[in-house]
Scaffold this motif. Structure first.
Motif, PDB file in Angstrom:
ATOM      1  N   THR A 292       0.883  -1.168   0.000  1.00  0.00           N
ATOM      2  CA  THR A 292       0.000   0.000   0.000  1.00  0.00           C
ATOM      3  C   THR A 292       0.918   1.214   0.000  1.00  0.00           C
TER       4      THR A 292
ATOM      5  N   ILE B  73       1.335   5.650  -0.951  1.00  0.00           N
ATOM      6  CA  ILE B  73       0.684   6.946  -1.087  1.00  0.00           C
ATOM      7  C   ILE B  73       0.951   7.472  -2.482  1.00  0.00           C
ATOM      8  N   GLN B  74      -0.099   8.001  -3.099  1.00  0.00           N
ATOM      9  CA  GLN B  74      -0.004   8.535  -4.460  1.00  0.00           C
ATOM     10  C   GLN B  74       1.114   9.571  -4.551  1.00  0.00           C
ATOM     11  N   GLU B  75       1.771   9.621  -5.724  1.00  0.00           N
ATOM     12  CA  GLU B  75       2.850  10.547  -6.043  1.00  0.00           C
ATOM     13  C   GLU B  75       4.181  10.178  -5.359  1.00  0.00           C
ATOM     14  N   ARG B  76       4.237   9.039  -4.716  1.00  0.00           N
ATOM     15  CA  ARG B  76       5.502   8.588  -4.124  1.00  0.00           C
ATOM     16  C   ARG B  76       6.036   7.433  -4.970  1.00  0.00           C
ATOM     17  N   GLU B  77       7.329   7.250  -4.889  1.00  0.00           N
ATOM     18  CA  GLU B  77       7.934   6.127  -5.619  1.00  0.00           C
ATOM     19  C   GLU B  77       7.914   4.877  -4.760  1.00  0.00           C
TER      20      GLU B  77
END
Length: 170
Positions: free
Chosen positions: A135, A137-141
């Motif tokens: 899981t 978080i959006q915009e993370r690599e």
């Protein structure tokens, strides 16, 4: 003329003159140096744990004695290795450590011949146990791991929902 195998046999030499006759039998046995059927080195591939036969079919007169070696170690009928009547050698359950160059030596009174077999023991690919759900978080690599083992090293390809992903394309 040069001697051929067909010339083997019993010959009689007889000498005669006014004083008498004498004869002697001479036996001729033609020997033939060993020859190995495959020309040049050959390569055999096997999957670890499987049986493999390394070929060494030699001809010659008298019939050549066959010995096998790996490096400087002479091999014999031992656990895992079986010398066959044909001159070939069977490895019961190939292991990675069995990979390498094997020399088959065919010898008789007339000479010696060498054969070379390169054995490559391969191991099927395996993906190591690891986490299978992430899981983020959006915009993370995030790097999804795919640790593998195998011989030769496996090629890894990725798919998302059944569609191939090219490198650098998420």
């Amino acid at each position: 003329s040069s001697v051929q195998v067909e010339d083997s046999g019993n010959y009689h030499c007889t000498a005669t003159n006014d004083a008498g006759t004498v004869s002697r039998m001479i036996q001729l046995a033609v020997q033939v140096p060993p020859s190995i059927s495959h020309q040049g080195p050959i390569e055999k591939r096997v999957i670890a744990g499987e049986e493999v036969v390394l070929p060494c079919e030699a001809t010659g007169l008298p019939k050549p004695r066959i010995t096998w070696q790996k490096g400087t170690k002479v091999l014999a009928n031992t656990v895992g290795f079986e010398m066959l009547d044909t001159g070939s050698m069977k490895i019961q359950r190939a292991e990675i450590s069995d990979s390498g160059i094997y020399i088959c030596l065919a010898q008789n009174n007339a000479g010696t011949a060498l054969g070379q077999v390169r054995l490559v023991v391969q191991v099927p690919p395996k993906i190591q146990d690891q986490q299978t759900e992430f899981t983020v978080i959006q915009e993370r690599e995030e790097i999804l791991p795919c640790r593998t083992t195998g011989v030769p090293p496996p090629t890894i390809t990725w798919e998302k929902d059944g569609q191939p992903i090219s490198p650098g394309n998420p």
